[in-house]
Motif scaffolding. Structure first.
Motif, mmCIF file in Angstrom:
data_model
loop_
_atom_site.group_PDB
_atom_site.id
_atom_site.type_symbol
_atom_site.label_atom_id
_atom_site.label_comp_id
_atom_site.label_asym_id
_atom_site.label_seq_id
_atom_site.Cartn_x
_atom_site.Cartn_y
_atom_site.Cartn_z
ATOM 1 N N TYR A 111 0.763 -1.086 0.015
ATOM 2 C CA TYR A 111 0.050 -0.165 0.142
ATOM 3 C C TYR A 111 0.882 1.093 0.087
ATOM 4 C CZ TYR A 111 -4.979 -1.432 0.732
ATOM 5 O OH TYR A 111 -6.130 -2.117 0.690
ATOM 6 N N SER A 112 0.686 2.284 -0.841
ATOM 7 C CA SER A 112 1.057 3.392 -0.927
ATOM 8 C C SER A 112 0.455 4.444 -0.080
ATOM 9 C CB SER A 112 1.391 4.138 -2.409
ATOM 10 O OG SER A 112 2.062 3.290 -2.987
ATOM 11 N N THR A 113 -0.744 4.115 0.346
ATOM 12 C CA THR A 113 -1.662 5.115 1.182
ATOM 13 C C THR A 113 -0.975 5.446 2.244
ATOM 14 O OG1 THR A 113 -2.921 3.322 1.801
ATOM 15 C CG2 THR A 113 -3.578 4.337 0.014
ATOM 16 N N ARG A 114 -0.413 4.499 3.253
ATOM 17 C CA ARG A 114 0.321 5.117 4.399
ATOM 18 C C ARG A 114 1.241 3.979 4.604
ATOM 19 N NH1 ARG A 114 -4.758 4.111 4.903
ATOM 20 N NH2 ARG A 114 -5.231 6.355 5.398
ATOM 21 N N PRO A 115 2.427 4.359 5.667
ATOM 22 C CA PRO A 115 3.413 3.387 5.629
ATOM 23 C C PRO A 115 3.014 2.309 6.510
ATOM 24 C CG PRO A 115 4.367 5.834 6.247
ATOM 25 C CD PRO A 115 2.693 5.714 5.778
ATOM 26 N N GLY A 116 2.056 2.484 7.621
ATOM 27 C CA GLY A 116 1.570 1.612 8.467
ATOM 28 C C GLY A 116 0.929 0.239 7.633
ATOM 29 N N ALA A 117 0.104 0.656 6.848
ATOM 30 C CA ALA A 117 -0.507 -0.297 5.878
ATOM 31 C C ALA A 117 0.480 -1.246 4.996
ATOM 32 C CB ALA A 117 -1.632 0.197 5.160
ATOM 33 N N ARG A 118 1.463 -0.489 4.718
ATOM 34 C CA ARG A 118 2.576 -1.371 3.906
ATOM 35 C C ARG A 118 3.351 -2.115 4.848
ATOM 36 N NH1 ARG A 118 4.232 2.978 1.559
ATOM 37 N NH2 ARG A 118 5.914 3.641 3.215
ATOM 38 N N ASP A 119 3.425 -1.846 5.915
ATOM 39 C CA ASP A 119 4.446 -2.686 6.933
ATOM 40 C C ASP A 119 3.768 -3.688 7.413
ATOM 41 O OD1 ASP A 119 6.577 -0.794 6.830
ATOM 42 O OD2 ASP A 119 6.082 0.345 8.510
ATOM 43 N N PHE A 120 2.140 -3.393 7.561
ATOM 44 C CA PHE A 120 1.357 -4.468 7.981
ATOM 45 C C PHE A 120 1.066 -5.637 6.968
ATOM 46 C CE2 PHE A 120 -2.734 -6.488 8.725
ATOM 47 C CZ PHE A 120 -2.741 -6.921 10.062
ATOM 48 N N CYS A 121 1.016 -5.357 5.750
ATOM 49 C CA CYS A 121 1.257 -6.344 4.727
ATOM 50 C C CYS A 121 2.435 -7.172 4.723
ATOM 51 C CB CYS A 121 1.268 -5.628 3.316
ATOM 52 S SG CYS A 121 -0.501 -4.904 2.966
ATOM 53 N N GLU A 122 3.665 -6.423 5.014
ATOM 54 C CA GLU A 122 4.757 -7.264 4.994
ATOM 55 C C GLU A 122 4.784 -8.347 6.406
ATOM 56 O OE1 GLU A 122 9.734 -6.536 5.324
ATOM 57 O OE2 GLU A 122 8.410 -4.995 5.169
ATOM 58 N N TYR A 123 4.268 -7.759 7.194
ATOM 59 C CA TYR A 123 4.048 -8.325 8.625
ATOM 60 C C TYR A 123 3.204 -9.715 8.584
ATOM 61 C CZ TYR A 123 1.974 -9.207 13.265
ATOM 62 O OH TYR A 123 1.497 -9.877 14.266
ATOM 63 N N LEU A 124 2.207 -9.589 7.851
ATOM 64 C CA LEU A 124 1.355 -10.582 7.575
ATOM 65 C C LEU A 124 2.217 -11.989 6.738
ATOM 66 C CD1 LEU A 124 -2.086 -9.146 6.602
ATOM 67 C CD2 LEU A 124 -1.361 -10.132 8.885
ATOM 68 N N THR A 125 2.882 -11.450 5.600
ATOM 69 C CA THR A 125 3.700 -12.575 4.797
ATOM 70 C C THR A 125 4.631 -13.313 5.863
ATOM 71 O OG1 THR A 125 5.374 -10.880 4.299
ATOM 72 C CG2 THR A 125 3.246 -11.118 2.859
ATOM 73 N N LYS A 126 4.995 -12.816 7.026
ATOM 74 C CA LYS A 126 6.017 -13.476 7.927
ATOM 75 C C LYS A 126 5.205 -14.095 9.088
ATOM 76 C CE LYS A 126 9.675 -9.851 6.718
ATOM 77 N NZ LYS A 126 10.340 -8.783 7.257
ATOM 78 N N CYS A 127 4.130 -13.849 9.446
ATOM 79 C CA CYS A 127 3.588 -14.603 10.360
ATOM 80 C C CYS A 127 3.427 -16.146 10.089
ATOM 81 C CB CYS A 127 2.173 -13.992 10.689
ATOM 82 S SG CYS A 127 2.059 -12.283 11.200
ATOM 83 N N ARG A 128 3.325 -17.022 11.243
ATOM 84 C CA ARG A 128 3.263 -18.291 10.985
ATOM 85 C C ARG A 128 2.352 -18.916 12.363
ATOM 86 N NH1 ARG A 128 3.472 -20.028 6.021
ATOM 87 N NH2 ARG A 128 3.134 -22.100 6.803
ATOM 88 N N PRO A 129 1.279 -18.590 12.194
ATOM 89 C CA PRO A 129 0.312 -19.170 13.724
ATOM 90 C C PRO A 129 0.039 -20.484 13.319
ATOM 91 C CG PRO A 129 -0.826 -17.928 12.218
ATOM 92 C CD PRO A 129 0.383 -17.661 11.724
#
Length: 278
Positions: A111-129
């Protein structure tokens, strides 16, 4: 696989002028739309028929990523569907062991809309619940990499709501069916979910096209949603001819609607018009 202007799309980035992720909102109307969309995606992955998500408008440009330029899709219209597909990939991948610690093509979503959304997308790809939770969002919020400031970002909160809705649908699904859905989702030769990319230049003067496209619409009314559901139901009835279905769809939007037009509330229409322009 997406290819346009001779370039193979390798990343998707939601442009700066796009709105928040609306399919994750908590209003009753959005909840109904979200559940219907998840059902459609689930059914497509559960069968050999698949689903066509219609057109996505946008442009592909070469964007610098470090030392290289990567062909990146900037969707002008289709943000909601693409974000939901990204979340579906993230969610199903959590239950597929071989995707752990391996870069995937769908990781290149941002997401270019805001840094938080961009970082959250990356965070989701690294999660392994371990997928034993009752709902996904509490687990995600409890991790050390989850930033407290994300609770104020409506796009991130919408993504969490969508992940909870996906988990509600999948948490009782067998491992065999889970694997089948993942294989169907990632099958590039016979995709279960597809859309058509219509190229439109993203870099218009002062980005006026983005502003116009994203301020043009209003939420569908309950009656409009009812019409869409009814027309979809009629299409499944083989005893009703295609000519009769077309006649019904035409009349309910024209002749029959005109019967009620004389009773419209002019003051209310004027107020809606003003709100639409604001």
């Amino acid at each position: 696989d997406l290819q346009i202007h001779g370039m193979q799309v390798q990343a998707i980035e939601i442009p700066l002028f796009q709105r928040d992720y609306a399919q994750g909102r908590t209003s009753p109307q959005v909840h109904q739309i979200r559940e219907r969309f998840i059902t459609s995606l689930y059914d497509a992955l559960d069968s050999t028929k698949g689903i066509d998500l219609d057109f996505v408008f946008g442009d592909v440009v070469e964007k610098e990523h470090g030392a290289e330029k990567i062909p990146t899709l900037f969707p002008l219209d289709g943000q909601q569907r693409l974000t939901t597909l990204f979340l579906l990939h993230c969610y199903l991948a959590w239950g597929i062991p071989e995707t752990k610690d391996m870069p995937q093509t769908w990781h290149a979503f941002s997401y270019s809309t805001r840094p938080g959304a961009r970082d959250f997308c990356e965070y989701l790809t690294k999660c392994r619940p371990d997928m034993t939770f009752e709902t996904a969002s509490p687990w995600l919020k409890d991790q050390t990499d989850y930033l407290p400031t994300w609770m104020h970002d409506p796009t991130i909160q919408g993504m969490l709501n969508m992940l909870d809705a996906l988990h509600a649908r999948y948490k009782t699904t067998s491992q065999e069916k889970w694997r089948m859905h993942w294989d169907r989702l990632t099958d590039s030769s016979h995709p279960a979910i597809c859309f058509h990319l219509l190229p439109i230049k993203a870099k218009t003067e002062e980005n006026t096209l983005y502003v116009k496209m994203n301020s043009r619409g209003r939420p569908l009314t309950d009656f409009e949603n009812f019409k869409a559901d009814l027309e979809a139901l009629l299409r499944t009835q083989t005893v009703i001819s295609s000519e009769a279905r077309r006649e019904f769809a035409h009349k309910i939007d024209t002749v029959w609607t005109d019967l009620f037009w004389a009773y419209r509330d002019n003051q209310n229409l004027q107020r809606q018009y003003q709100e639409g322009r604001s």
